[in-house]
Write a protein that holds these residues in place. Sequence first.
Motif, short mmCIF file in Angstrom:
data_model
loop_
_atom_site.label_atom_id
_atom_site.label_comp_id
_atom_site.label_asym_id
_atom_site.label_seq_id
_atom_site.Cartn_x
_atom_site.Cartn_y
_atom_site.Cartn_z
N GLY A 90 0.82 -1.22 0.00
CA GLY A 90 0.00 0.00 0.00
C GLY A 90 0.84 1.27 0.00
N LYS A 91 2.13 1.14 -0.34
CA LYS A 91 3.02 2.31 -0.30
C LYS A 91 2.57 3.38 -1.29
N THR A 130 10.61 5.18 -6.73
CA THR A 130 11.56 4.63 -7.72
C THR A 130 10.83 3.72 -8.72
N ARG A 144 9.23 3.01 -14.26
CA ARG A 144 8.18 2.76 -15.27
C ARG A 144 8.12 3.90 -16.28
N LEU A 203 12.92 -8.89 -10.15
CA LEU A 203 14.22 -8.64 -9.50
C LEU A 203 14.43 -7.15 -9.29
N ARG A 234 9.15 -11.19 -6.33
CA ARG A 234 9.30 -9.85 -5.75
C ARG A 234 9.24 -9.94 -4.23
P1 B4P Z 1 0.62 -0.59 -3.52
O1 B4P Z 1 0.97 -1.41 -2.34
O2 B4P Z 1 0.30 0.83 -3.30
O3 B4P Z 1 1.79 -0.87 -4.47
P2 B4P Z 1 3.33 -0.66 -4.12
O4 B4P Z 1 3.69 -1.15 -2.76
O5 B4P Z 1 3.60 0.78 -4.39
O6 B4P Z 1 3.93 -1.60 -5.22
P3 B4P Z 1 5.34 -2.24 -5.51
O7 B4P Z 1 6.22 -2.24 -4.32
O8 B4P Z 1 5.02 -3.56 -6.09
O9 B4P Z 1 5.88 -1.43 -6.70
P4 B4P Z 1 7.12 -0.49 -7.01
O10 B4P Z 1 6.56 0.39 -8.03
O11 B4P Z 1 7.71 0.13 -5.79
O12 B4P Z 1 -0.65 -1.23 -4.19
C1 B4P Z 1 -0.81 -2.59 -4.45
C2 B4P Z 1 -2.28 -2.92 -4.66
O13 B4P Z 1 -2.92 -3.06 -3.40
C3 B4P Z 1 -3.07 -1.85 -5.41
O14 B4P Z 1 -3.90 -2.48 -6.34
C4 B4P Z 1 -3.89 -1.16 -4.33
O15 B4P Z 1 -5.13 -0.69 -4.81
C5 B4P Z 1 -4.10 -2.29 -3.35
N1 B4P Z 1 -4.25 -1.80 -1.97
C6 B4P Z 1 -3.54 -0.80 -1.39
N2 B4P Z 1 -3.95 -0.63 -0.11
C7 B4P Z 1 -4.93 -1.57 0.12
C8 B4P Z 1 -5.73 -1.91 1.25
N3 B4P Z 1 -5.63 -1.25 2.42
N4 B4P Z 1 -6.60 -2.94 1.13
C9 B4P Z 1 -6.73 -3.59 -0.04
N5 B4P Z 1 -6.01 -3.32 -1.15
C10 B4P Z 1 -5.11 -2.32 -1.08
O16 B4P Z 1 8.25 -1.47 -7.60
C11 B4P Z 1 8.11 -2.20 -8.80
C12 B4P Z 1 9.46 -2.80 -9.22
O17 B4P Z 1 10.42 -1.75 -9.54
C13 B4P Z 1 10.21 -3.65 -8.18
O18 B4P Z 1 9.75 -4.99 -8.18
C14 B4P Z 1 11.68 -3.51 -8.67
O19 B4P Z 1 11.95 -4.39 -9.76
C15 B4P Z 1 11.76 -2.10 -9.18
N6 B4P Z 1 12.25 -1.15 -8.15
C16 B4P Z 1 11.51 -0.12 -7.62
N7 B4P Z 1 12.24 0.54 -6.70
C17 B4P Z 1 13.46 -0.07 -6.64
C18 B4P Z 1 14.63 0.16 -5.84
N8 B4P Z 1 14.69 1.14 -4.94
N9 B4P Z 1 15.71 -0.65 -6.04
C19 B4P Z 1 15.66 -1.64 -6.93
N10 B4P Z 1 14.58 -1.91 -7.72
C20 B4P Z 1 13.47 -1.13 -7.57
#
Ligand code: B4P
Length: 192
Positions: free
Chosen positions: A13-14, A32, A37, A58, A146
């Motif tokens: 949920g970040k 990030t 993306r 990864l 992941r």
């Molecule tokens: P979110 O939970 O908001 O998604 P996220 O953590 O931001 O996603 P993630 O960590 O996968 O992605 P990121 O872009 O950082 O939402 C998930 C889902 O849950 C949504 O559909 C939302 O609606 C739902 N939801 C939220 N709250 C809810 C609740 N309370 N109840 C029910 N449903 C709920 O990273 C993507 C990729 O980028 C990584 O795998 C990696 O390959 C790369 N990457 C990004 N940052 C990196 C870094 N610092 N170093 C290396 N690689 C990196």
Amino acid sequence: MLNIVLFGPPGAGKGTQSELLIKKYNLVHLSTGELLRSEIADGTELGKKAKTLMDQGLLVPDEVVVSMIESRIDKSGNVEGFIFDGFPRTEAQAEALDELLASRGLSITCMLALEVDNEELVKRLLNRGKESGRADDKNEEVIRSRIREYEDKTSVLVEYYKKQSKYFPVDGIGSIEQIFSNLSSQIDAMVN
Ligand code: B4P
């Protein structure tokens, strides 16, 4: 300045909570995942390399994400603070972030860690995969990779911020509004 690391496994949920927190506290959102993306969408060399790794669940190399974050901080000018969403994800990234903030006279205020169990994470991400078109949300194996990357390389950061007395866990299960209210209470208790 209020500089928050919003922490948690993939799907915790970040991104969702960051959108709400930046409005309430007038912060700059640095994700990030979103930055990567957008590099992919623009078809840059960096984006092409990142896509191969992200499609397998990864992490991309530390130096890539650190330099992306550094240039975004420097472009931000005078702001009230930052939310770091999905960064840092390794100990090397956390150290680099501390150093680059310190060299600008800044520091992390707190790490707010959203806690959600693995089965709920998989369910949420597969759900998002149906709607968002994100390649890394479509396949359960990739989602589990992941989560493994998080357990192997990222979860150690809890200890990193605990040592600095900046770690605050928050239950990530419940309604988005309730979680937002709990995060806000933690922040308010810290700044008041
Ligand atoms: P979110 O939970 O908001 O998604 P996220 O953590 O931001 O996603 P993630 O960590 O996968 O992605 P990121 O872009 O950082 O939402 C998930 C889902 O849950 C949504 O559909 C939302 O609606 C739902 N939801 C939220 N709250 C809810 C609740 N309370 N109840 C029910 N449903 C709920 O990273 C993507 C990729 O980028 C990584 O795998 C990696 O390959 C790369 N990457 C990004 N940052 C990196 C870094 N610092 N170093 C290396 N690689 C990196």
